[in-house]
Write a protein that holds these residues in place. Structure first.
Motif, PDB file in Angstrom:
ATOM      1  N   UNK A 415       0.831  -1.208   0.000  1.00 15.09           N
ATOM      2  CA  UNK A 415       0.000   0.000   0.000  1.00 15.09           C
ATOM      3  C   UNK A 415       0.862   1.253   0.000  1.00 15.09           C
ATOM      4  N   UNK A 416       1.864   1.298   0.859  1.00 12.56           N
ATOM      5  CA  UNK A 416       2.807   2.414   0.917  1.00 12.56           C
ATOM      6  C   UNK A 416       4.220   1.862   0.936  1.00 12.56           C
ATOM      7  N   UNK A 417       5.133   2.647   0.391  1.00 18.72           N
ATOM      8  CA  UNK A 417       6.551   2.332   0.546  1.00 18.72           C
ATOM      9  C   UNK A 417       7.015   2.905   1.876  1.00 18.72           C
ATOM     10  N   UNK A 418       8.012   2.293   2.475  1.00 19.21           N
ATOM     11  CA  UNK A 418       8.511   2.783   3.753  1.00 19.21           C
ATOM     12  C   UNK A 418       9.039   4.211   3.627  1.00 19.21           C
ATOM     13  N   UNK A 419       9.544   4.568   2.437  1.00 23.94           N
ATOM     14  CA  UNK A 419      10.073   5.913   2.216  1.00 23.94           C
ATOM     15  C   UNK A 419       8.971   6.975   2.250  1.00 23.94           C
ATOM     16  N   UNK A 420       7.701   6.554   2.105  1.00 20.90           N
ATOM     17  CA  UNK A 420       6.578   7.493   2.132  1.00 20.90           C
ATOM     18  C   UNK A 420       6.040   7.725   3.543  1.00 20.90           C
ATOM     19  N   UNK A 421       6.671   7.087   4.515  1.00 16.68           N
ATOM     20  CA  UNK A 421       6.266   7.216   5.908  1.00 16.68           C
ATOM     21  C   UNK A 421       7.323   8.025   6.642  1.00 16.68           C
TER      22      UNK A 421
END
Length: 463
Positions: A415-421
């Motif tokens: 759902x999300x990449x870790x870089x987007x968190x």
């Protein structure tokens, strides 16, 4: 004694090793000056600005003089705000890693008292808290201070400004007469001098000159008529003109709660990412504002001096003083939040013709401030939008949540990449997670429709 290294002190081997592992090699000025007399048992009255390492100064001393075989409360640290108390408790726990079986409790208002009473039943050698909650626990009989050996008043001037004098008096009256008392304060008004005379015995006085930071801070003053318009222009000129995507984090200081709210409305209506922080906010809203500013989902924090004290805000690019500080030392405390750790900082001060004397008093104390260029007050441009949005999850440490659990839930099924968190802050009952703005709605659905540790949690986006 001039302290150049921690190994010059008669510290335990375990403490020296732990300090080295934490990167504490060269003492800061306040640590160098305060630790030797503190370890000898003297009362201290210390004037030092926030960010100088004073928590480690008194923390090392408290822990070295602690008897870990006794479960009684041996040290009490009083702080003006919940945020500062939690920061102090966290720092003390890191320093205490070298000592087995040490329990450190943070006891503050804004959360239910029941769980705190339950925690106290198991004992705590060090208690860190706010005066109101400590006073409440003493009156309920849940906290006993008859075996106390050391009392620390951290940010003592702010506790008095916030109206805690009566609670402080009751708490101090519950402690033994023969104790070590350490008083730390950024400023020394007459109230502090009187307090020291009442509660300390022949204290050693230590003053750490704050001027050492000014060399990294560029200061300008501006005489204006319309302060909200001037703030917007300064933001455009100094902070948002190059690349709005990399806009700076800024604290804007006002002297009243009303001015904070009015300026927030003006800036938000003009498209700026701003939020106000003052004493009228309840604890949940205060936590949300601080989390959003810390994780860059809000770029401008508008605050009063009392509300902003004790905040652990790193990498602050600029400070704007909408109103001149009422005390020249408070001005120094404000601008000292930027330009830390060798980085450059920017401090911009506004004043009206009627407030010129306040600026003159600040300059008489701390040196002349250059007049800012006129074009800075005429600047226009496109406001910068925050690169992140905060996801508020109704679950925290009490639900056994950890940052890794939240990352796992957001990245499940790609759902999300870790870089987007971004930054994750896990509190007692709530967690705040920064996610890239474009991924905010997907992140919300991921939490609402998924599970963390086998259970569902409610969540919302904070704008």
């Amino acid at each position: 004694m001039t302290l150049d290294r921690f190994d010059q002190l008669a510290l335990s081997v375990a403490m020296r090793d732990n300090l080295a592992s934490l990167g504490y090699t060269t003492p800061t000025p306040v640590q160098s000056a305060a630790l030797p007399p503190l370890l000898e048992g003297f009362d201290l009255i210390v004037q030092a600005q926030t960010g100088g390492g004073k928590t480690a100064a008194f923390g090392i001393g408290l822990l070295e003089r602690l008897n870990p075989t006794l479960a009684d409360t041996q040290s009490l640290v009083l702080c003006p705000t919940r945020e500062l108390a939690e920061q102090v408790a966290s720092a003390l726990r890191r320093i205490a890693r070298a000592i087995p079986n040490v329990k450190i409790l943070a006891l503050c208002g804004g959360v239910p008292v029941g769980p705190q009473i339950g925690s106290l039943e198991y004992g705590a050698q060090i208690v860190v808290g706010t005066p109101g909650r400590i006073d409440d626990l003493l009156r309920k009989g849940a906290l006993k201070l008859d075996r106390l050996r050391a009392l620390v008043l951290d940010e003592a001037d702010r506790m008095l400004e916030m109206g805690f004098r009566e609670q402080l008096s009751r708490v101090i009256a519950a402690t033994p007469e023969h104790r070590q008392t350490l008083l730390f304060s950024a400023t020394f008004p007459e109230q502090i001098e009187a307090l020291s005379a009442d509660i300390q015995r022949e204290p050693r006085r230590i003053t750490i000159a704050p001027e050492q930071r000014l060399e990294t801070i560029t200061q300008y003053k501006f005489e204006v008529d319309d302060k909200p318009s001037a703030v917007a222009a300064l933001l455009h000129h100094y902070l948002y003109r190059d690349d709005p995507a990399n806009a700076a984090s800024t604290i804007v200081f006002c002297n009243t709660k009303r001015d904070c709210d009015e300026l927030e409305q003006r800036l938000r209506s003009a498209g700026f990412s701003a939020a106000s922080l003052h004493g009228d906010l309840d604890q949940r809203n205060r936590d949300q504002v601080l989390a959003r500013f810390s994780n860059r989902s809000v770029l401008i924090l508008i605050a009063t001096d009392v509300a902003s004290r004790g905040l652990d805000i790193k990498d602050l690019d600029a400070v704007i003083n909408v109103d001149p500080a009422l005390d020249p030392d408070i001005h120094l405390h404000r601008i000292g939040r930027t330009g830390r750790a060798g980085a450059s900082g920017l401090a911009l001060s506004l004043y009206t013709a009627r407030e010129a004397r306040r600026i003159e008093a600040i300059e008489a104390r701390h040196g002349e401030i250059d007049r800012g260029p006129g074009e800075a007050l005429r600047a226009e441009g496109r406001p910068a939008y925050a690169p992140m949005v905060t996801l508020d999850i109704d679950g925290g440490r009490k639900h056994k949540l950890r940052p890794g659990d939240i990352v796992g839930a957001l990245t499940r099924d790609g759902a999300l990449d870790q870089a987007q968190i971004g930054k994750i802050a896990v509190g007692e009952f709530a967690s705040y997670v920064a996610v890239e703005s474009k991924m905010a709605k997907r992140a919300l659905v991921q939490i609402q429709e998924g599970r963390i540790k086998g259970r569902r949690f409610r969540a919302r986006l904070l704008y």
